[in-house]
Design a protein around this motif. Structure first.
Motif, mmCIF file in Angstrom:
data_model
loop_
_atom_site.group_PDB
_atom_site.id
_atom_site.type_symbol
_atom_site.label_atom_id
_atom_site.label_comp_id
_atom_site.label_asym_id
_atom_site.label_seq_id
_atom_site.Cartn_x
_atom_site.Cartn_y
_atom_site.Cartn_z
ATOM 1 N N MET A 1 0.832 -1.193 0.000
ATOM 2 C CA MET A 1 0.000 0.000 0.000
ATOM 3 C C MET A 1 0.869 1.247 0.000
ATOM 4 O O MET A 1 1.981 1.242 0.517
ATOM 5 C CB MET A 1 -0.910 0.026 1.233
ATOM 6 N N LYS A 2 0.321 2.320 -0.554
ATOM 7 C CA LYS A 2 0.998 3.596 -0.540
ATOM 8 C C LYS A 2 0.506 4.372 0.677
ATOM 9 O O LYS A 2 -0.683 4.637 0.827
ATOM 10 C CB LYS A 2 0.716 4.370 -1.824
ATOM 11 N N HIS A 30 5.450 -1.839 2.324
ATOM 12 C CA HIS A 30 4.587 -0.786 1.799
ATOM 13 C C HIS A 30 5.437 0.353 1.264
ATOM 14 O O HIS A 30 6.630 0.459 1.571
ATOM 15 C CB HIS A 30 3.651 -0.273 2.894
ATOM 16 N N CYS A 47 -2.704 13.928 0.556
ATOM 17 C CA CYS A 47 -3.013 12.504 0.666
ATOM 18 C C CYS A 47 -3.631 11.923 -0.596
ATOM 19 O O CYS A 47 -3.857 10.705 -0.655
ATOM 20 C CB CYS A 47 -3.963 12.269 1.839
ATOM 21 N N CYS A 48 -3.932 12.750 -1.563
ATOM 22 C CA CYS A 48 -4.518 12.232 -2.790
ATOM 23 C C CYS A 48 -3.534 11.282 -3.470
ATOM 24 O O CYS A 48 -2.358 11.609 -3.646
ATOM 25 C CB CYS A 48 -4.907 13.373 -3.732
ATOM 26 N N PHE A 50 -2.937 8.307 -2.105
ATOM 27 C CA PHE A 50 -2.517 7.392 -1.047
ATOM 28 C C PHE A 50 -3.714 6.573 -0.566
ATOM 29 O O PHE A 50 -4.840 7.060 -0.519
ATOM 30 C CB PHE A 50 -1.919 8.156 0.131
ATOM 31 N N GLU A 51 -3.437 5.335 -0.191
ATOM 32 C CA GLU A 51 -4.492 4.457 0.320
ATOM 33 C C GLU A 51 -4.635 4.542 1.845
ATOM 34 O O GLU A 51 -5.675 4.179 2.394
ATOM 35 C CB GLU A 51 -4.189 3.012 -0.071
ATOM 36 N N ALA A 52 -3.569 5.009 2.512
ATOM 37 C CA ALA A 52 -3.586 5.081 3.975
ATOM 38 C C ALA A 52 -2.756 6.267 4.426
ATOM 39 O O ALA A 52 -1.855 6.727 3.708
ATOM 40 C CB ALA A 52 -3.042 3.798 4.592
ATOM 41 N N GLY A 73 -9.575 9.284 -1.465
ATOM 42 C CA GLY A 73 -9.555 7.827 -1.588
ATOM 43 C C GLY A 73 -8.824 7.110 -0.484
ATOM 44 O O GLY A 73 -8.559 5.897 -0.595
ATOM 45 N N VAL A 74 -8.525 7.798 0.619
ATOM 46 C CA VAL A 74 -7.859 7.162 1.768
ATOM 47 C C VAL A 74 -8.861 6.259 2.482
ATOM 48 O O VAL A 74 -9.988 6.669 2.774
ATOM 49 C CB VAL A 74 -7.304 8.226 2.738
ATOM 50 N N GLY A 75 -8.442 5.036 2.766
ATOM 51 C CA GLY A 75 -9.332 4.092 3.433
ATOM 52 C C GLY A 75 -8.931 3.737 4.849
ATOM 53 O O GLY A 75 -9.698 3.114 5.579
ATOM 54 N N ALA A 323 -4.717 -4.124 4.445
ATOM 55 C CA ALA A 323 -4.558 -4.365 3.011
ATOM 56 C C ALA A 323 -5.006 -5.767 2.630
ATOM 57 O O ALA A 323 -5.555 -5.990 1.546
ATOM 58 C CB ALA A 323 -3.101 -4.148 2.605
#
Length: 334
Positions: A1-2, A30, A47-48, A50-52, A73-75, A323
Motif C-alpha cells: 500500500m501507498k 509498503h 493525501c490524494c 494514497f491508500e492510507a 480515496g484514503v481508506g 490491506a
C-alpha cells in the motif's frame, strides 16, 4: 500500500524503514512517503493518491480533514500511538475510513519516565544540576523527602499504570488507584478508591488515564482543593486531563507543591519542534516555566528504542492486515 506518514521525524524513518524493508523481504512491505508537517485540513490534500495515512498525537483528524481524506480515496488512518482523542471517530465511520492504533508499545517507557519526573522533582535534580554548573554547591532549597512510606495515587490503572504501580511499590510506597475498570493483575498491589479519596490521601498523584469526555480537566480547581497541601502531580498521559490555569493558581498558593508534565493541553504548536529561535507566544505555558518546582519535558515519555521499534512493527502490521482484509490482531477504534 501507498502510505502517507505525517508529522514525520528522522527517528520515525530510522525505525519504520528497516521494519518495512524486513517486511518487504516477506512480501509484506509498503510504499512509505514521509511528510514533516502535521496532517491538518490544509495539508490533507497531499493525501490524494494514497491508500492510507499514518498519523501521530498532534495531527488534526477532525471532520474537515477526514472529509478531504475520503475524497482523496484514503481508506485507513493508522495511528502510531495509543491515543486517538484527536480523531473524529464518527466522521471516520461515516466516511467509511477505518482507524487503527497501537494500544501498547512500551508501558515501561512511559511508567519509568513518570518515576523520573517524581525523582527529579523530589530531589531538585534540575536545580542542583544548574547550581553545580555555576560552581554553587549550597544545599539550601534542595531539601527532598523519602519516597518510602508515602501514598501514591494513580488515576488509571491500565498497562502503564500497572508498571508504574509495581515500581512505586518497590520504593516502599502504598499505591492506591481510581479506575472504573479494576485491573486484576494489580490485586494485592493496589487498593482501589474513588477519585475524592485518591486526591485526599495521596502525597503523589500520577495520571495514567485516557483523555475522554469524562476525564477532560480531571484536575481542576475543585479537585486540586481536595488534595493534600503540597502534593505532587505528575502527568505523562494527555494534556487535556489538566486545567492548566487552575494548576498555576495552585502552584502560586502552595496547594500544589510539585508539578511534573510530559504533556500539555496546547502542545500541538510547541512540542516535537525546535522553537529555540522563536519567541514563546503561549503565555500560560510561559508562566509554568517560571516555577522552580515544575519540570516539563516535551512529550518524550514514549521515546525509547524499544517503544519506537514496537510502534513501527505494530503500525506496519496494522496496515498490512488492513490491506489483506484481516481483522485479527488489529486494534480498530473505528
Amino acid at each position: 500500500m501507498k502510505v502517507a506518514v505525517f508529522s514525520a521525524k528522522s527517528y520515525d524513518r530510522e525505525h519504520f524503514d528497516p521494519t518495512n524493508q524486513a517486511n518487504q523481504a516477506n512480501h509484506g512491505g509498503h510504499e512509505l512517503v514521509y511528510f514533516e508537517p502535521h496532517l491538518t485540513p490544509q495539508t490533507a490534500i497531499l493525501c490524494c493518491g494514497f491508500e492510507a495515512v499514518c498519523c501521530f498525537v498532534n495531527d488534526t483528524l477532525n471532520s474537515e480533514t477526514i472529509g478531504i481524506l475520503a475524497d482523496c480515496g484514503v481508506g485507513l488512518i493508522a495511528m502510531r500511538c495509543a491515543g486517538f482523542n484527536n480523531v473524529d471517530l464518527e466522521a471516520a465511520k461515516a466516511a467509511g475510513i477505518r482507524v487503527a492504533r497501537v494500544p501498547e508499545y512500551s508501558p515501561h517507557a512511559v511508567a519509568e519516565h513518570a518515576v523520573a519526573l517524581i525523582l527529579g522533582l523530589n530531589r531538585n535534580l534540575h536545580r542542583a544540576y544548574n547550581r553545580v554548573r555555576e560552581n554553587d554547591y549550597a544545599l539550601s532549597g534542595l531539601l527532598g523527602f523519602d519516597l518510602y512510606g508515602k501514598t501514591v495515587g494513580m488515576a488509571g490503572s491500565g498497562k502503564i499504570g500497572a508498571v508504574f504501580a509495581r515500581i512505586m511499590t518497590g520504593f516502599g510506597c502504598q499505591v492506591i488507584a481510581s479506575d472504573p475498570h479494576e485491573n486484576p493483575d494489580l490485586e494485592g498491589i493496589v487498593d482501589y478508591v474513588e477519585n475524592d479519596q485518591l486526591f485526599a490521601r495521596s502525597d503523589i498523584i500520577s495520571l495514567h488515564c485516557p483523555l475522554v469526555p469524562a476525564t477532560h480537566h480531571l484536575i481542576n480547581a475543585a479537585t486540586i482543593g481536595q488534595m493534600k497541601p503540597g502534593a505532587m502531580l505528575i502527568n505523562t498521559s494527555r494534556g487535556g486531563l489538566i486545567d492548566t490555569p487552575a494548576v498555576i493558581n495552585a502552584l502560586k498558593s502552595g496547594q500544589l507543591g510539585y508539578l511534573g508534565l510530559d504533556v500539555y493541553e496546547e502542545e500541538a504548536d510547541l512540542f516535537f519542534e525546535d522553537n529555540s529561535n522563536m519567541l514563546l507566544q503561549d503565555d500560560v505555558f510561559a508562566r509554568l516555566l517560571t516555577f522552580p518546582n515544575v519540570i516539563i519535558t516535551g512529550h518524550q515519555a514514549f521515546f525509547t528504542r524499544e517503544a519506537l521499534n514496537a510502534i513501527a512493527h505494530i503500525t506496519l502490521n496494522n496496515i498490512s492486515d488492513y490491506a489483506a482484509g484481516r481483522h485479527n490482531g488489529v486494534e480498530w477504534v473505528a
